[in-house]
Write a protein that holds these residues in place. Structure first.
Motif, PDB file in Angstrom:
ATOM      1  N   ALA A 152      14.205   2.606  -2.426  1.00 21.66           N
ATOM      2  CA  ALA A 152      12.925   2.033  -2.846  1.00 21.66           C
ATOM      3  C   ALA A 152      11.812   3.076  -2.768  1.00 21.66           C
ATOM      4  O   ALA A 152      10.948   3.143  -3.654  1.00 21.66           O
ATOM      5  CB  ALA A 152      12.582   0.824  -1.980  1.00 21.66           C
ATOM      6  N   CYS A 153      11.833   3.901  -1.723  1.00 16.62           N
ATOM      7  CA  CYS A 153      10.842   4.974  -1.621  1.00 16.62           C
ATOM      8  C   CYS A 153      11.033   5.990  -2.748  1.00 16.62           C
ATOM      9  O   CYS A 153      10.050   6.497  -3.315  1.00 16.62           O
ATOM     10  CB  CYS A 153      10.937   5.654  -0.256  1.00 16.62           C
ATOM     11  N   SER A 154      12.277   6.265  -3.111  1.00 15.17           N
ATOM     12  CA  SER A 154      12.530   7.150  -4.245  1.00 15.17           C
ATOM     13  C   SER A 154      11.947   6.558  -5.524  1.00 15.17           C
ATOM     14  O   SER A 154      11.372   7.269  -6.353  1.00 15.17           O
ATOM     15  CB  SER A 154      14.040   7.372  -4.406  1.00 15.17           C
ATOM     16  N   ARG A 155      12.060   5.261  -5.678  1.00 14.30           N
ATOM     17  CA  ARG A 155      11.540   4.582  -6.869  1.00 14.30           C
ATOM     18  C   ARG A 155      10.013   4.666  -6.938  1.00 14.30           C
ATOM     19  O   ARG A 155       9.427   4.673  -8.021  1.00 14.30           O
ATOM     20  CB  ARG A 155      12.024   3.139  -6.859  1.00 14.30           C
ATOM     21  N   LEU A 156       9.368   4.770  -5.759  1.00 17.31           N
ATOM     22  CA  LEU A 156       7.907   4.801  -5.702  1.00 17.31           C
ATOM     23  C   LEU A 156       7.331   6.204  -5.575  1.00 17.31           C
ATOM     24  O   LEU A 156       6.118   6.381  -5.658  1.00 17.31           O
ATOM     25  CB  LEU A 156       7.422   3.978  -4.498  1.00 17.31           C
ATOM     26  N   GLY A 157       8.187   7.205  -5.327  1.00 12.20           N
ATOM     27  CA  GLY A 157       7.680   8.542  -5.039  1.00 12.20           C
ATOM     28  C   GLY A 157       7.171   8.669  -3.612  1.00 12.20           C
ATOM     29  O   GLY A 157       6.392   9.569  -3.297  1.00 12.20           O
ATOM     30  N   ALA A 158       7.602   7.755  -2.735  1.00 12.40           N
ATOM     31  CA  ALA A 158       7.189   7.751  -1.332  1.00 12.40           C
ATOM     32  C   ALA A 158       8.243   8.449  -0.473  1.00 12.40           C
ATOM     33  O   ALA A 158       9.266   8.931  -0.977  1.00 12.40           O
ATOM     34  CB  ALA A 158       6.961   6.316  -0.861  1.00 12.40           C
TER      35      ALA A 158
ATOM     36  N   GLY B   5       0.778  -1.235   0.000  1.00 16.46           N
ATOM     37  CA  GLY B   5       0.000   0.000   0.000  1.00 16.46           C
ATOM     38  C   GLY B   5       0.803   1.274   0.000  1.00 16.46           C
ATOM     39  O   GLY B   5       0.246   2.361   0.182  1.00 16.46           O
ATOM     40  N   VAL B   6       2.117   1.169  -0.186  1.00 17.02           N
ATOM     41  CA  VAL B   6       2.958   2.375  -0.218  1.00 17.02           C
ATOM     42  C   VAL B   6       2.836   3.016  -1.597  1.00 17.02           C
ATOM     43  O   VAL B   6       3.397   2.539  -2.574  1.00 17.02           O
ATOM     44  CB  VAL B   6       4.425   2.047   0.105  1.00 17.02           C
ATOM     45  N   ALA B   7       2.072   4.085  -1.653  1.00 17.51           N
ATOM     46  CA  ALA B   7       1.864   4.847  -2.886  1.00 17.51           C
ATOM     47  C   ALA B   7       2.647   6.150  -2.800  1.00 17.51           C
ATOM     48  O   ALA B   7       3.223   6.475  -1.754  1.00 17.51           O
ATOM     49  CB  ALA B   7       0.367   5.123  -3.059  1.00 17.51           C
ATOM     50  N   PRO B   8       2.720   6.922  -3.887  1.00 10.73           N
ATOM     51  CA  PRO B   8       3.407   8.215  -3.820  1.00 10.73           C
ATOM     52  C   PRO B   8       2.896   9.066  -2.656  1.00 10.73           C
ATOM     53  O   PRO B   8       1.686   9.196  -2.448  1.00 10.73           O
ATOM     54  CB  PRO B   8       3.066   8.855  -5.171  1.00 10.73           C
ATOM     55  N   GLY B   9       3.840   9.608  -1.902  1.00 12.75           N
ATOM     56  CA  GLY B   9       3.504  10.439  -0.756  1.00 12.75           C
ATOM     57  C   GLY B   9       3.325   9.686   0.539  1.00 12.75           C
ATOM     58  O   GLY B   9       3.327  10.284   1.625  1.00 12.75           O
ATOM     59  N   GLU B  10       3.152   8.337   0.482  1.00  7.15           N
ATOM     60  CA  GLU B  10       3.040   7.542   1.706  1.00  7.15           C
ATOM     61  C   GLU B  10       4.407   7.464   2.389  1.00  7.15           C
ATOM     62  O   GLU B  10       5.454   7.658   1.765  1.00  7.15           O
ATOM     63  CB  GLU B  10       2.538   6.131   1.386  1.00  7.15           C
TER      64      GLU B  10
ATOM     65  N   PRO C 206       9.258   6.855 -13.761  1.00  4.15           N
ATOM     66  CA  PRO C 206      10.129   7.778 -13.051  1.00  4.15           C
ATOM     67  C   PRO C 206       9.346   8.664 -12.078  1.00  4.15           C
ATOM     68  O   PRO C 206       8.232   9.094 -12.373  1.00  4.15           O
ATOM     69  CB  PRO C 206      10.761   8.630 -14.155  1.00  4.15           C
ATOM     70  N   ALA C 207       9.920   8.880 -10.903  1.00  3.93           N
ATOM     71  CA  ALA C 207       9.314   9.740  -9.894  1.00  3.93           C
ATOM     72  C   ALA C 207       9.944  11.128  -9.988  1.00  3.93           C
ATOM     73  O   ALA C 207      11.145  11.266 -10.244  1.00  3.93           O
ATOM     74  CB  ALA C 207       9.524   9.153  -8.505  1.00  3.93           C
ATOM     75  N   ALA C 208       9.150  12.153  -9.766  1.00  2.00           N
ATOM     76  CA  ALA C 208       9.653  13.531  -9.838  1.00  2.00           C
ATOM     77  C   ALA C 208      10.699  13.766  -8.752  1.00  2.00           C
ATOM     78  O   ALA C 208      10.489  13.410  -7.593  1.00  2.00           O
ATOM     79  CB  ALA C 208       8.505  14.517  -9.696  1.00  2.00           C
ATOM     80  N   ASP C 209      11.798  14.375  -9.136  1.00  2.00           N
ATOM     81  CA  ASP C 209      12.867  14.588  -8.161  1.00  2.00           C
ATOM     82  C   ASP C 209      12.575  15.744  -7.215  1.00  2.00           C
ATOM     83  O   ASP C 209      13.309  15.958  -6.247  1.00  2.00           O
ATOM     84  CB  ASP C 209      14.215  14.792  -8.854  1.00  2.00           C
ATOM     85  N   THR C 210      11.511  16.490  -7.458  1.00  2.00           N
ATOM     86  CA  THR C 210      11.168  17.621  -6.590  1.00  2.00           C
ATOM     87  C   THR C 210      10.252  17.231  -5.442  1.00  2.00           C
ATOM     88  O   THR C 210      10.005  18.040  -4.541  1.00  2.00           O
ATOM     89  CB  THR C 210      10.476  18.730  -7.406  1.00  2.00           C
TER      90      THR C 210
END
Length: 496
Positions: free
Chosen positions: A74-80, A51-56, A145-149
């Motif tokens: 791994a969180c960087s890969r998910l946007g988390a 359940g780890v989505a972007p922002g979680e 790809p997850a946004a680097d910002t």
């Protein structure tokens, strides 16, 4: 996304361009960059399934481990967002972190402080075998790809008001800071960093990530142990470690007689014995004794003394990727030579505090990050750090905020009022001293109160001494700390 570069992207590139380089060493674990990349992909998939989505948020409660770097990537890969919390905290402090951060997944090492923690919406994973099962449960694959910002790292800091806040740092900010550090430290391929300082501390994390960015090797050990540090420097040909005065003295003592070869360590000159064991480094960072000014909210270092040899200001000059202004309370810049608040903006700055909109508005007033610290611009343009605008005690590498310890003391049933000051300490720079007024007709000893704080907070925050008084002197509604310092031997505060 053509202009984006995240921590995950850096790892993916190293997996292709450095296929034979060792990325991670942790006990028996040795991973090349391709092996690390594969594990991070499996871990990211397992976290997404949980359940780890972007922002979680994902929380680590434990000592140093290669798992910390893997979870961050791994969180960087998910946007988390990944948070390594201070494992030395009490159960009450860690409970606050869990409730405040509301993580989707918590990976924890077993301890008295973590055993009783629960949260209904959280997956709890035991470090070690449980963590390895989590990694193995994931499938390798590609991720968009997850946004680097977007925020990727949360580090709890600044307990001035009695509770800490989670500073959020993006990949863009962390990589920008790494670039600045790479230049000042003159890091090169083959750089090997020993993560023996706490990874919940930006001082260790910033070197861990700079080592990742340059394609070097990160060596992990659970916590500082002088003998083990010596062994690892020798065995892994470590270039740099997280060390300061008392730790250097302990390592020097542990290597009396030259049992270990520490010559690969390129570090700061400290003593004749130490200098004979290592290679004294000539980089601007080491020549300046690792000098400068920084905080978590700026990614680590905002100014470097290494960029200003012979400067008038002992904090040096700003990072090439940041701006610094010394501002008055109304947001105007004060003239050189006058004291104001150190404020900053630029590529290395954090994204604000997690779930603190009111605080974020105050800290970003007039379009600048307000550090909460006072400084002065010298005639040569360099910066001098004066001290915290609000009071802080510096004990070794740890920041202790009086409000936090005072809150714990006032929770004792015998305490009517309390204030906390810092007193000089020959080894740790400062020690914590409590000044306490007891309730009428109620008794408590110094040991009672010290034990009470130790049970409520991390052990390093407990008072070493307790002075009993009839009343705490006040300046308005707050303790008169100047009067308390004068009466009870306070001093040696940061910047003085």
């Amino acid at each position: 996304m053509i202009h984006s570069l995240s921590l995950s992207d850096v790892l993916a590139e190293h997996a292709r361009s450095r296929p034979q380089v060792t990325a991670v060493v942790d006990g028996e674990v040795r991973l090349t960059y391709p092996e690390l990349d594969a594990r991070v992909s499996r871990l990211a998939d397992a976290l997404a399934t949980a359940g780890v989505a972007p922002g979680e948020r994902v929380l680590w409660l434990g000592q140093n481990s290669h798992a910390v770097l893997e979870l961050l990537l791994a969180c960087s890969r998910l946007g988390a967002i990944f948070c390594p919390a201070n494992w030395r905290q009490s159960a009450d402090e860690l409970r606050f972190v869990v409730e405040d951060l509301a993580p989707r997944v918590v990976v924890r090492e077993p301890s008295d402080a973590t055993a009783a923690l629960t949260a209904d919406t959280t997956l709890w994973v035991e470090a070690g075998e449980g963590y390895e099962r989590l990694v193995a449960s994931g499938s390798p694959g590609d991720f968009p790809p997850a946004a680097d910002t977007e925020p990727v790292l949360a580090l709890y800091t600044a307990a001035f008001d009695g509770r800490p806040n989670a500073a959020l740092l993006s990949s863009a900010a962390l990589l920008a800071h790494s670039v600045s550090l790479l230049v000042v430290r003159q890091m090169e391929p083959g750089f090997t960093f020993l993560n023996n300082g706490p990874l919940f501390h930006v001082g260790t994390m910033m070197f861990c990530l700079a080592t990742l960015q340059i394609g070097g090797t990160n060596v992990f050990t659970p916590a500082f142990d002088a003998e083990e540090v010596c062994r690892l420097i020798d065995a892994e040909r470590v270039t740099q470690a997280f060390l300061f005065g008392p730790m250097i003295d302990a390592v020097t003592k542990a290597n009396t007689g030259g049992k270990y070869d520490l010559s690969s360590l390129r570090f700061v000159s400290h003593s004749a014995e130490w200098d004979a064991m290592i290679t004294v480094d000539d980089s601007p960072w080491c020549r300046s004794k690792m000098g400068g000014y920084g905080q978590t909210e700026v990614g680590g270092m905002l100014t470097f003394l290494g960029l200003a040899p012979g400067a008038a200001g002992f904090a040096g000059r700003p990072s090439p990727l940041a701006q610094v202004r010394i501002l008055a309370p109304d947001g105007s810049e004060v003239p050189a030579g006058e004291v104001g608040e150190i404020c900053a903006r630029g590529k290395t700055l954090f994204s604000g505090y997690f779930a603190r909109p009111d605080l974020n508005a105050v800290k970003s007033a007039y379009g600048w990050h307000h550090t909460g610290d006072l400084g002065r611009r010298e005639p040569d343009g360099t910066i001098t750090f004066i001290g915290p605008r609000l009071r802080m005690i510096k004990s070794g590498a740890e920041n202790v905020y009086p409000a936090e310890v005072e809150r714990a003391l006032k929770a004792h049933p015998a305490v009517a009022d309390a204030a906390v000051i810092g007193i000089p300490d020959a080894t740790w720079h400062q020690a914590v001293k409590a000044v306490v007024a007891l309730k009428e007709g109620v008794e408590a000893t110094a040991d009672d109160l010290i034990d009470h704080v130790k049970n409520a907070l991390a052990s390093y925050k407990k008072p070493r001494e307790v002075a009993f008084v009839d009343v705490i002197p006040k300046r308005g509604f707050t303790p008169d700390y100047d009067a308390l310092d004068a009466a009870h031997g306070g001093g040696n505060y940061p910047g003085t």
